[in-house]
Every structure is written in C-alpha cells, then in structure tokens.
Design a protein around this motif. Structure first.
Motif, mmCIF file in Angstrom:
data_model
loop_
_atom_site.group_PDB
_atom_site.id
_atom_site.type_symbol
_atom_site.label_atom_id
_atom_site.label_comp_id
_atom_site.label_asym_id
_atom_site.label_seq_id
_atom_site.Cartn_x
_atom_site.Cartn_y
_atom_site.Cartn_z
ATOM 1 N N PRO B 35 0.800 -1.219 0.000
ATOM 2 C CA PRO B 35 0.000 0.000 0.000
ATOM 3 C C PRO B 35 0.841 1.281 0.000
ATOM 4 C CG PRO B 35 0.040 -0.980 2.182
ATOM 5 C CD PRO B 35 0.777 -1.920 1.295
ATOM 6 N N CYS B 107 -3.181 1.800 4.344
ATOM 7 C CA CYS B 107 -2.925 0.442 4.834
ATOM 8 C C CYS B 107 -4.217 -0.258 5.201
ATOM 9 C CB CYS B 107 -2.053 0.485 6.078
ATOM 10 S SG CYS B 107 -0.324 0.324 5.725
ATOM 11 N N ASN B 109 -7.288 0.266 4.191
ATOM 12 C CA ASN B 109 -8.055 -0.143 3.015
ATOM 13 C C ASN B 109 -7.425 -1.369 2.386
ATOM 14 O OD1 ASN B 109 -9.765 1.973 3.403
ATOM 15 N ND2 ASN B 109 -8.747 3.315 1.923
ATOM 16 N N TYR B 110 -6.112 -1.375 2.350
ATOM 17 C CA TYR B 110 -5.399 -2.497 1.744
ATOM 18 C C TYR B 110 -5.688 -3.779 2.515
ATOM 19 C CZ TYR B 110 -1.461 -5.085 -0.288
ATOM 20 O OH TYR B 110 -0.691 -6.003 -0.933
ATOM 21 N N ALA B 111 -5.615 -3.704 3.847
ATOM 22 C CA ALA B 111 -5.801 -4.910 4.661
ATOM 23 C C ALA B 111 -7.273 -5.194 4.925
ATOM 24 C CB ALA B 111 -5.054 -4.760 5.985
ATOM 25 N N GLY B 112 -8.149 -4.326 4.434
ATOM 26 C CA GLY B 112 -9.578 -4.570 4.641
ATOM 27 C C GLY B 112 -10.001 -4.478 6.088
#
Ligand code: HEM
Lengths: 329, 132
Positions: B35, B107, B109-112
């Motif tokens: 990210p 981060c 958003n990337y890792a949900g």
C-alpha cells in the motif's frame, strides 16, 4: 491411539513448517512451491472425483424417504419429503446443504434398566456440525481480504458483522470462538462415547486436528503473536497473480498456517472431506421420486432371450392336455 | 445421464469461485506492490521500532488509551528515551502522520480493516479545515 497419532502428525507438520520456515532458502519452498502444488492437487483432484462420480449410471430413482409419494389427487403427498418435481428436490437439497436437515433428525438408541430400549433425540451433533461449517465458510469468505485488492464490499460487511461486539483490539471475531468451540465439541464427541470412539478412524481425527490446527494457528497470529498483515497480503496476492514473493516480514508462524492449509488442500480430494461435493450427488436426496409417473428406461439395456408363457404352453401343449390341466388355448 | 450437464455446470461454478481472486486481480491489474503508506518527512523514528509498529500499533494505541482514561498516565517513554504525550489525534496525527488518508487509511483499506476509532476520534486535519 488413532487420535494421538493423528494429533502427532499435525503437530509434526506444524513444527516442521515452523523450524524450516526459519531457514532462508526453504521459505520459498514453504511459502510458494508447496502451496502451488497443494492447490493444483486440490483443483485437479476435486474435478477428477466429481467427473468419475458423474459417470456412474443412475438408472432409476431411489425413494428412501419418509414422505407420502405423489399418487392420487386425494392422497396428500409430501412435496418436500418425497418430491416428485425439480422445485421440491431443490428445496430438499437446499435445506440439506444449508441446514443439515437430516442430521437434525439424529437419534440415539440406549439400553436402560429393565432392559428397556430408549430412543432419544441427539441434536448436539447437528448444532456442533452447523456451527463448525458456517464458521468455516464465514472465515473463508473473510480471508478473501488477503487475496483481493481492492477488498470487495461483501467481505468488509461480513468482517463488520463478525466483529460486531467490538471486543478487544484486534477485534474478536465471533466465528473464531465458534469454530474452535465446535471443533473441540466434535473431537470430544468422538473420544467420550466408547461406541463412537470404536468406529472412529485415523482419518476422522486427522481432519479434525488439521482444521483445529489451522484455526488455532490463525487465532494465535491474530490475537497473541501479531504478524505483519500487509506483508502476508503481498505474499497472498503474489501467489494468485503468479508473481510470487516471500517478503522478509512474513514470519515462520504464518508459514505454519500456510503449510497446514496446503496439507488440507492436498488431502481434501482423497478424503471424507469430499462430502462437500458428494452431498450434491446423493441419489437419495437429489432425485425426484417419479418412478411410477415417468418411464425410466434402463440405459444399458440389451436384448435378452425370453421364453414367454404362450410359447411354453405351445411347446408342452399335448402334455398339459394329457394331464388334464387347464389351457389358455 | 441427463444430469451430467448440471453436474459439470456445478463443478465449473465451484472452480470459478475458488479461483475468483485470480480472475479478479488479473482484471484489476493488481500486483503484489504494497500500500506504500506515506511516511512523515520531518521525523525519522516512530514511538516504537518499525517492526513493532508494523505488527502491533493497535495494541500500543490501546495501552495508551487505557493509560490515559483508566490510570491517568499521560506520558509514554519510548524505547529510545524520548517522551510522548499519549494521544491518538494529539500525537500520532498532529506530530507526525498529519496525512491520515495517505498513511493510516491506505494500509487499512489495503488490509480490509474498518477501523472504528474514527467514529469518535476526529482527524485533526479535517477538524482544522471545517473550523476555517
Ligand atoms: C480455508 C482455510 C483457512 C482457515 C480455516 C483459516 C483459519 C483462520 C483463523 C480461524 C484465523 C483467525 C483470525 C480470523 O478469523 O481471521 C486466521 C487468521 C489468519 N489467516 Fe487463515 N485460515 C485459512 C486460510 C488462510 C490462507 C490461505 C491464508 C493466506 C493468505 C491465511 C492467512 C491468515 C492470516 C494472515 C491471518 C491473521 C489475520 C489477522 O491477524 O488479522 N489463512 N485464519
């Protein structure tokens, strides 16, 4: 004994991954090569099994069910228990797959003082199985956040719902509690009752211990040890986009999780876990009972020499007449 | 049998679902590049070593919160002896990570992860902008 040896096998696998995962050149083997081989075995194995099953002849319907068959209009038919059409079959199948309906009818026979034979309901197996399978499914879908970028809405919503109670940080997932509790119950059920223990095989314990190991290693990573989730996602996306990497931040604890998963995947097509596909192909569940309404022609029928009564009577006509027996002609 | 078509369709649907991440990432052009959170320009060292922050920053924040609201401890002495005021918006987001959207959010958003702290704690940058 069978329980102990399967536990030992799972622990050995985990320990192997944990220690080999610390050796730099082996990290690619554990993090990339073995997972690729495992998923290939899984996809090919499941397809092979289903195709072999699809080739078995099913010449007629097997109506082993407790409902009234569809017959005359004034006899009430059990459309769900004994469906005669596709919608009924779909409904019966859906209840079976989603709610394990036939397991809900699980009974237990017991010999009491007297001697008296008692039948009782045994719903705990149903409850434990349902809790386990649904938790597994939810965890599986939640894990898509590691594989898909951008993360889909549905996965985020499921994540929110699963961590609804906002206990601790990182948030406690409800399914993490239910899957571990359900697996422990399912194990205990096999170990506690001597009769169930007697019929339990190595494979029964192995599947349970393997999935328990997978869940516990995940729980350990999330709530206790902490791992670098961003690095794990990079590894996961590398795998699915065929440009694999094993970032330095990925610890061997994660490789334990991955190796247990790879074992599960590679073992799956050759084990009782194939009931995932098999349930859809159960002839007593997925066939409408229309044996008497529709003509089912035996597909591998071939001409058989027959000797009907008329020919027989013609052959022995004189002898029958001489004996004074009645004749048709 | 007549049912083979149905069986093979089911098998294909299953294979499609299992390999869905592959098709999705291929169509979306996703790569394993991370990210890339934007690091603060003026500071070189976080309140804990990078590897600790990478894995356990949420637990550190919880320790801070418990310290402030339950034990009335307001000062955190870092591993290198520096002192910090234990405050999420006051220290992390004001002192260093002034760009929450390009740091924390990228981060997460990337890792949900849907970080629910922002239900109450306000990004100071947004607060300043709306005050103007
Ligand atoms: C379907 C098989 C799998 C099962 C049953 C399983 C089970 C679990 C469980 C129970 C957890 C605890 C936290 C949670 O529920 O999210 C977990 C965490 C985790 N799993 Fe899995 N897992 C599986 C496959 C995978 C795969 C294929 C990956 C590879 C990317 C993976 C990566 C992780 C990571 C990184 C965590 C830690 C998450 C965090 O700290 O938030 N798992 N797993």
């Amino acid at each position: 004994m069978k329980a102990l040896s399967s536990l030992a096998l799972v622990v050995a696998l985990a320990a192997l991954a944990f220690f080999l995962g610390r050796v730099e050149p082996l990290r690619v083997v554990l993090g990339v090569i073995i997972p690729y081989v495992a998923i290939a075995i899984f996809l090919a194995g499941v397809s092979y099994k289903v195709i072999v099953w699809s080739l078995s002849p099913v010449p007629f319907r097997i109506p082993t069910s407790c409902g009234q068959q569809k017959s005359l209009s004034w006899i009430k038919a059990g459309w769900l228990e004994n469906p005669h059409s596709t919608p009924g079959v779909v409904a019966r199948m859906a209840l079976e797959v989603l709610l394990f309906r036939s397991l809900f009818r699980n009974t237990k026979a017991e010999l009491r003082e007297g001697p008296r034979l008692i039948y009782g309901e045994r719903r705990f197996l149903w409850l434990g199985a349902l809790a386990f399978h649904w938790s597994f499914l939810v965890i599986f879908v939640r894990h898509l956040r590691f594989f898909i970028e951008p993360v889909p809405r549905l996965v985020m919503v499921l994540d929110r719902l699963d961590s609804f109670f906002q206990v601790g940080i990182p948030l406690l997932y409800i399914t993490d509690v239910t899957i571990v509790a359900a697996l422990l119950y399912l194990l205990l059920r096999r170990l506690r009752d001597p009769q169930v223990r007697y019929i339990s095989l190595f494979a029964d314990y192995f599947a349970l211990f393997l999935i328990l190991g997978l869940a516990l290693s995940g729980v350990w990573m999330r709530y206790f040890a902490r791992i670098d989730v961003v690095a794990v996602k990079q590894l996961a996306i590398g795998l699915v986009t065929f440009s694999p990497i094993v970032p330095r931040e990925v610890t061997s604890l994660f490789l334990v999780h991955l190796i247990l998963l790879s074992t599960l995947l590679a073992y799956f097509p050759f084990s009782k876990l194939m009931h995932m596909g098999g349930i859809f192909l159960s002839p007593t569940r997925n066939l409408a009972n229309n044996n008497r309404r529709k003509r089912h022609v035996n597909p591998w029928d071939y001409p058989v020499p027959v000797h009907p009564y008329q020919e027989w009577e013609a052959e022995f006509h004189d002898k029958i007449a001489a004996a004074g027996l009645p004749l048709e002609k | 049998m007549r049912d083979r078509g149905v069986i093979y369709t089911g098998l294909l649907v299953f294979l499609g679902i299992i390999t869905f991440p592959m098709w999705h990432d291929w169509a979306a052009g996703t790569t394993s590049r991370g990210p890339d959170p934007v690091l603060p320009a003026q500071e070189k060292q976080c309140v804990a070593p990078l590897s600790t922050m990478r894995t356990s920053h949420m637990q550190l924040l919880m320790d801070w919160r418990d310290g402030v609201v339950r034990r009335n401890v307001h000062t955190y002495t870092a591993f290198n002896g520096r002192n910090f005021n234990m405050s999420l918006t006051g220290t992390c987001l004001t002192g260093c990570h002034t760009n929450k959207a390009d740091f924390c959010d990228r981060c997460h958003n990337y890792a949900g992860v849907a970080v629910y702290c922002w239900d109450c704690h306000v990004d100071p940058k947004l607060a300043r902008r709306s005050a103007k």
